[in-house]
Enzyme design. Structure first.
Site, PDB file in Angstrom:
ATOM      1  N   PHE A  14       0.811  -1.291   0.044  1.00 18.70           N
ATOM      2  CA  PHE A  14       0.044  -0.026  -0.034  1.00 18.70           C
ATOM      3  C   PHE A  14       1.062   1.342  -0.111  1.00 18.70           C
ATOM      4  O   PHE A  14       0.909   2.153  -1.075  1.00 18.70           O
ATOM      5  CB  PHE A  14      -1.047  -0.038   1.220  1.00 18.70           C
ATOM      6  CG  PHE A  14      -1.660   1.300   1.852  1.00 18.70           C
ATOM      7  CD1 PHE A  14      -2.011   2.195   0.873  1.00 18.70           C
ATOM      8  CD2 PHE A  14      -1.538   1.545   3.184  1.00 18.70           C
ATOM      9  CE1 PHE A  14      -2.638   3.400   1.287  1.00 18.70           C
ATOM     10  CE2 PHE A  14      -2.001   2.727   3.503  1.00 18.70           C
ATOM     11  CZ  PHE A  14      -2.663   3.657   2.638  1.00 18.70           C
ATOM     12  N   SER A  37       3.656 -11.079  -0.296  1.00 21.33           N
ATOM     13  CA  SER A  37       3.022 -11.767   0.619  1.00 21.33           C
ATOM     14  C   SER A  37       1.496 -11.210   0.844  1.00 21.33           C
ATOM     15  O   SER A  37       0.444 -11.463   0.822  1.00 21.33           O
ATOM     16  CB  SER A  37       3.356 -11.767   1.983  1.00 21.33           C
ATOM     17  OG  SER A  37       3.908 -10.613   2.417  1.00 21.33           O
ATOM     18  N   TYR A 146       4.462  -7.497  16.990  1.00 22.61           N
ATOM     19  CA  TYR A 146       4.564  -6.415  15.875  1.00 22.61           C
ATOM     20  C   TYR A 146       5.409  -5.117  16.581  1.00 22.61           C
ATOM     21  O   TYR A 146       6.245  -4.690  16.121  1.00 22.61           O
ATOM     22  CB  TYR A 146       2.920  -5.956  15.321  1.00 22.61           C
ATOM     23  CG  TYR A 146       3.047  -4.943  14.400  1.00 22.61           C
ATOM     24  CD1 TYR A 146       3.368  -5.000  13.008  1.00 22.61           C
ATOM     25  CD2 TYR A 146       2.788  -3.629  14.694  1.00 22.61           C
ATOM     26  CE1 TYR A 146       3.310  -4.001  12.209  1.00 22.61           C
ATOM     27  CE2 TYR A 146       2.665  -2.425  14.063  1.00 22.61           C
ATOM     28  CZ  TYR A 146       3.023  -2.623  12.704  1.00 22.61           C
ATOM     29  OH  TYR A 146       3.082  -1.642  11.556  1.00 22.61           O
ATOM     30  N   LYS A 150       8.976  -3.612  15.843  1.00 21.32           N
ATOM     31  CA  LYS A 150       9.353  -2.119  15.565  1.00 21.32           C
ATOM     32  C   LYS A 150      10.087  -1.447  16.456  1.00 21.32           C
ATOM     33  O   LYS A 150      11.023  -0.781  16.000  1.00 21.32           O
ATOM     34  CB  LYS A 150       7.798  -1.247  15.290  1.00 21.32           C
ATOM     35  CG  LYS A 150       6.892  -1.902  14.289  1.00 21.32           C
ATOM     36  CD  LYS A 150       7.411  -1.517  12.877  1.00 21.32           C
ATOM     37  CE  LYS A 150       6.598  -2.119  11.673  1.00 21.32           C
ATOM     38  NZ  LYS A 150       7.172  -1.859  10.332  1.00 21.32           N
TER      39      LYS A 150
HETATM   40  P1  NAD Z   1       1.349  -3.507   3.274  1.00 16.83           P
HETATM   41  O1  NAD Z   1       1.067  -4.870   3.694  1.00 16.83           O
HETATM   42  O2  NAD Z   1       0.493  -3.062   2.121  1.00 16.83           O
HETATM   43  O3  NAD Z   1       2.978  -3.414   2.691  1.00 16.83           O
HETATM   44  C1  NAD Z   1       3.761  -4.307   3.158  1.00 16.83           C
HETATM   45  C2  NAD Z   1       4.620  -4.910   1.848  1.00 16.83           C
HETATM   46  O4  NAD Z   1       5.859  -5.596   2.415  1.00 16.83           O
HETATM   47  C3  NAD Z   1       3.972  -5.704   1.078  1.00 16.83           C
HETATM   48  O5  NAD Z   1       4.113  -5.511  -0.174  1.00 16.83           O
HETATM   49  C4  NAD Z   1       4.444  -7.176   1.634  1.00 16.83           C
HETATM   50  O6  NAD Z   1       4.136  -8.052   0.349  1.00 16.83           O
HETATM   51  C5  NAD Z   1       5.828  -7.017   1.835  1.00 16.83           C
HETATM   52  N1  NAD Z   1       6.481  -7.796   2.783  1.00 16.83           N
HETATM   53  C6  NAD Z   1       5.943  -8.314   3.937  1.00 16.83           C
HETATM   54  N2  NAD Z   1       6.906  -9.234   4.203  1.00 16.83           N
HETATM   55  C7  NAD Z   1       7.960  -9.088   3.601  1.00 16.83           C
HETATM   56  C8  NAD Z   1       9.175  -9.675   3.733  1.00 16.83           C
HETATM   57  N3  NAD Z   1       9.410 -10.750   4.426  1.00 16.83           N
HETATM   58  N4  NAD Z   1       9.843  -9.693   2.486  1.00 16.83           N
HETATM   59  C9  NAD Z   1       9.849  -8.902   1.506  1.00 16.83           C
HETATM   60  N5  NAD Z   1       8.700  -8.168   1.601  1.00 16.83           N
HETATM   61  C10 NAD Z   1       7.624  -8.243   2.327  1.00 16.83           C
HETATM   62  O7  NAD Z   1       1.287  -2.701   4.612  1.00 16.83           O
HETATM   63  P2  NAD Z   1       1.441  -1.079   4.464  1.00 16.83           P
HETATM   64  O8  NAD Z   1       0.413  -0.440   5.133  1.00 16.83           O
HETATM   65  O9  NAD Z   1       1.730  -0.514   3.252  1.00 16.83           O
HETATM   66  O10 NAD Z   1       2.634  -0.858   5.372  1.00 16.83           O
HETATM   67  C11 NAD Z   1       3.931  -0.512   5.094  1.00 16.83           C
HETATM   68  C12 NAD Z   1       4.705  -0.263   6.338  1.00 16.83           C
HETATM   69  O11 NAD Z   1       4.300   0.966   7.166  1.00 16.83           O
HETATM   70  C13 NAD Z   1       4.984  -1.516   7.344  1.00 16.83           C
HETATM   71  O12 NAD Z   1       6.301  -1.699   7.816  1.00 16.83           O
HETATM   72  C14 NAD Z   1       3.863  -1.398   8.453  1.00 16.83           C
HETATM   73  O13 NAD Z   1       4.361  -1.955   9.505  1.00 16.83           O
HETATM   74  C15 NAD Z   1       3.991   0.313   8.486  1.00 16.83           C
HETATM   75  N6  NAD Z   1       2.810   0.922   9.253  1.00 16.83           N
HETATM   76  C16 NAD Z   1       1.816   1.065   8.411  1.00 16.83           C
HETATM   77  C17 NAD Z   1       0.718   1.606   8.979  1.00 16.83           C
HETATM   78  C18 NAD Z   1      -0.743   2.019   8.229  1.00 16.83           C
HETATM   79  O14 NAD Z   1      -1.471   2.689   8.969  1.00 16.83           O
HETATM   80  N7  NAD Z   1      -0.732   1.467   7.139  1.00 16.83           N
HETATM   81  C19 NAD Z   1       0.824   2.153  10.377  1.00 16.83           C
HETATM   82  C20 NAD Z   1       2.045   1.786  10.884  1.00 16.83           C
HETATM   83  C21 NAD Z   1       3.152   1.435  10.332  1.00 16.83           C
HETATM   84  C1  UD2 Z   2      -3.673   0.578  13.796  1.00 19.85           C
HETATM   85  C2  UD2 Z   2      -2.640  -0.041  13.009  1.00 19.85           C
HETATM   86  C3  UD2 Z   2      -1.830  -1.016  13.836  1.00 19.85           C
HETATM   87  C4  UD2 Z   2      -1.102  -0.461  14.848  1.00 19.85           C
HETATM   88  C5  UD2 Z   2      -1.888   0.461  15.744  1.00 19.85           C
HETATM   89  C6  UD2 Z   2      -0.928   1.248  16.883  1.00 19.85           C
HETATM   90  C7  UD2 Z   2      -3.711  -0.503  10.977  1.00 19.85           C
HETATM   91  C8  UD2 Z   2      -4.515  -1.343   9.995  1.00 19.85           C
HETATM   92  N1  UD2 Z   2      -3.454  -0.833  12.074  1.00 19.85           N
HETATM   93  O1  UD2 Z   2      -4.467  -0.012  14.728  1.00 19.85           O
HETATM   94  O2  UD2 Z   2      -1.125  -1.664  12.809  1.00 19.85           O
HETATM   95  O3  UD2 Z   2      -0.010   0.515  14.141  1.00 19.85           O
HETATM   96  O4  UD2 Z   2      -2.715   1.506  14.795  1.00 19.85           O
HETATM   97  O5  UD2 Z   2      -1.731   1.807  17.510  1.00 19.85           O
HETATM   98  O6  UD2 Z   2      -3.118   0.513  10.553  1.00 19.85           O
HETATM   99  N2  UD2 Z   2     -12.800  -1.039  13.551  1.00 19.85           N
HETATM  100  C9  UD2 Z   2     -14.256  -1.422  13.454  1.00 19.85           C
HETATM  101  N3  UD2 Z   2     -14.509  -2.127  12.452  1.00 19.85           N
HETATM  102  C10 UD2 Z   2     -13.729  -2.744  11.633  1.00 19.85           C
HETATM  103  C11 UD2 Z   2     -12.550  -2.777  11.576  1.00 19.85           C
HETATM  104  C12 UD2 Z   2     -11.983  -1.909  12.409  1.00 19.85           C
HETATM  105  O7  UD2 Z   2     -15.072  -0.799  14.148  1.00 19.85           O
HETATM  106  O8  UD2 Z   2     -14.420  -3.445  10.803  1.00 19.85           O
HETATM  107  C13 UD2 Z   2     -12.270  -0.416  14.658  1.00 19.85           C
HETATM  108  C14 UD2 Z   2     -11.521  -0.833  15.712  1.00 19.85           C
HETATM  109  O9  UD2 Z   2     -11.789  -1.848  16.826  1.00 19.85           O
HETATM  110  C15 UD2 Z   2     -10.610   0.405  16.048  1.00 19.85           C
HETATM  111  C16 UD2 Z   2     -10.619   1.414  14.933  1.00 19.85           C
HETATM  112  O10 UD2 Z   2     -11.674   0.901  13.972  1.00 19.85           O
HETATM  113  O11 UD2 Z   2     -11.173   0.867  17.145  1.00 19.85           O
HETATM  114  C17 UD2 Z   2      -9.182   1.463  14.173  1.00 19.85           C
HETATM  115  O12 UD2 Z   2      -8.895   0.104  13.840  1.00 19.85           O
HETATM  116  P1  UD2 Z   2      -7.764  -0.161  12.699  1.00 19.85           P
HETATM  117  O13 UD2 Z   2      -7.492  -1.788  12.821  1.00 19.85           O
HETATM  118  O14 UD2 Z   2      -8.054   0.315  11.489  1.00 19.85           O
HETATM  119  O15 UD2 Z   2      -6.488   0.520  13.535  1.00 19.85           O
HETATM  120  P2  UD2 Z   2      -5.898   0.616  14.916  1.00 19.85           P
HETATM  121  O16 UD2 Z   2      -5.829   2.199  15.410  1.00 19.85           O
HETATM  122  O17 UD2 Z   2      -6.530  -0.208  15.880  1.00 19.85           O
END
Ligand code: NAD
Ligand code: UD2
Length: 309
Positions: A14, A37, A146, A150
């Site tokens: 993403f 993945s 997780y 991190k």
């Molecule tokens: P995502 O799952 O879309 O992207 C992760 C990517 O890493 C995927 O393309 C997956 O195929 C690849 N990947 C996973 N394990 C791997 C491995 N062992 N080797 C090579 N590739 C691998 O998720 P995202 O939301 O785009 O997250 C990107 C980064 O941001 C992650 O490190 C995630 O922990 C961090 N993050 C995201 C959020 C959020 O709100 N989306 C919040 C906090 C942190």
């Molecule tokens: C986010 C991150 C997580 C971690 C965490 C740190 C994502 C997906 N997750 O978790 O990786 O970094 O922050 O604090 O970015 N909910 C519903 N219905 C649904 C799904 C979710 O009500 O179908 C609620 C859930 O219970 C929560 C809120 O929506 O209260 C946000 O949920 P989330 O999973 O998007 O993100 P969060 O903040 O729990």
């Protein structure tokens, strides 16, 4: 550094795919390393000759050594991004979420590549600072594998900075949303789940009363921050929160989706998730101090783009 080579681990995911698009658009060459993945080839501009794709795992040390060769900088986004997956399989996710970072640090040290942007998470704070804007100095309370991985990755990046001159720029993302976020798991980002269901006219399930709040950040607002950190003349040590210091409740979110679409499917409520954080909001003063932060994309506009309106 406009035509320099940047390695993006997790570049098919993403956030990584949006960063890859932006780097290619700015004239860079990009090497994406991804095990697909959760990432998708369809997220990538595969016909762009400046894009190279390495399919493989960050846990593979030899591959990581090859991946960094010739790179100006690295954006390390590859990780199992699902907190629940880390709870279900701590050993497996540790390979991606921690060993991958360590392999990268070693590979960069050997190759003399210094700059790395790292995607950490608000999860490192656990429930600390709940209800207030969480500053970076808030005591850490990683509650899940997780979050532990991190935080440990952050510490290792800091070690390699002090010992070997690595230049890590560490971001702690709060709740990022936008196109290409995978809605397929119950633990996917709430906006991806709600918008997918709203578009399909399927009922939406809120866990709890919907008054819990999050600091949502649109992915297109995040990418320029990552690009700045990749190319800045120098980086300052210490992790930086990525949020807007704004609270949006799930009920407000649903109302906004309803406004964009003109209607909403049925909304049901079930028990709150065990251990769910009630209120999560970033103190973003350090972010504003260190980076050029463009005005936030209003939630309504981000949702409209995500919903294709
Ligand atoms: P995502 O799952 O879309 O992207 C992760 C990517 O890493 C995927 O393309 C997956 O195929 C690849 N990947 C996973 N394990 C791997 C491995 N062992 N080797 C090579 N590739 C691998 O998720 P995202 O939301 O785009 O997250 C990107 C980064 O941001 C992650 O490190 C995630 O922990 C961090 N993050 C995201 C959020 C959020 O709100 N989306 C919040 C906090 C942190
Ligand atoms: C986010 C991150 C997580 C971690 C965490 C740190 C994502 C997906 N997750 O978790 O990786 O970094 O922050 O604090 O970015 N909910 C519903 N219905 C649904 C799904 C979710 O009500 O179908 C609620 C859930 O219970 C929560 C809120 O929506 O209260 C946000 O949920 P989330 O999973 O998007 O993100 P969060 O903040 O729990």
């Amino acid at each position: 550094m406009s035509d320099s080579l940047i390695l993006v681990t997790g570049g098919a995911g993403f956030i990584g795919s949006h960063l890859t698009d932006a780097l290619l658009a700015a004239g860079h060459r990009v090497r994406v390393l991804d095990n697909f993945s959760t990432g998708q080839r369809s997220n990538l501009a595969l016909d762009n000759p400046r894009l190279e794709v390495l399919q493989g795992d960050v846990a593979d040390a030899a591959l990581m050594r090859r991946a960094v060769v010739g790179c100006q900088a690295v954006a390390h986004l590859a990780a199992v991004a699902s907190v629940q997956a880390s709870v279900d399989d701590p050993v497996g996710t540790h390979q991606s979420n921690f060993i991958g970072t360590l392999n990268l640090c070693e590979a960069m040290r050997e190759a003399g590549v210094r700059r790395v942007v790292y995607a950490s998470s608000a999860a490192v704070y656990g429930n600390n600072g709940e209800g207030v804007a969480v500053g970076e100095d808030t005591p850490k309370a990683p509650l899940t594998p997780y979050a532990v991985d991190k935080l440990a990755s952050e510490f290792y990046l800091d070690f390699f900075q002090r010992q070997h001159g690595l230049e890590p720029a560490i971001f702690r993302f709060f709740n990022i949303f936008g196109p290409r976020q995978d809605p397929s798991s119950p633990y996917s980002g709430v906006i991806s789940i709600f918008t997918e269901r709203a578009l399909a006219g399927k009922p939406i399930c809120v866990f709890g009363d919907g008054e819990q709040t999050r600091d949502f950040f649109y992915v297109a607002d995040l990418v320029p921050l990552l690009v700045q950190a990749l190319s800045a003349a120098k980086v300052t040590s210490g992790a930086v929160n990525v949020g807007h210091n704004q609270s949006i409740s799930l009920n407000q979110l649903l109302a906004a989706i309803g406004e964009v679409l003109g209607s909403l499917p049925a909304v049901t409520h079930t028990a709150a998730r065990a251990g769910d954080i009630r209120h999560s909001r970033a103190d973003n003063s350090l972010l504003c101090q260190r980076f050029q932060l463009a005005p936030a994309t209003p939630l309504q506009d981000g949702l409209a783009r995500l919903l294709g309106r």
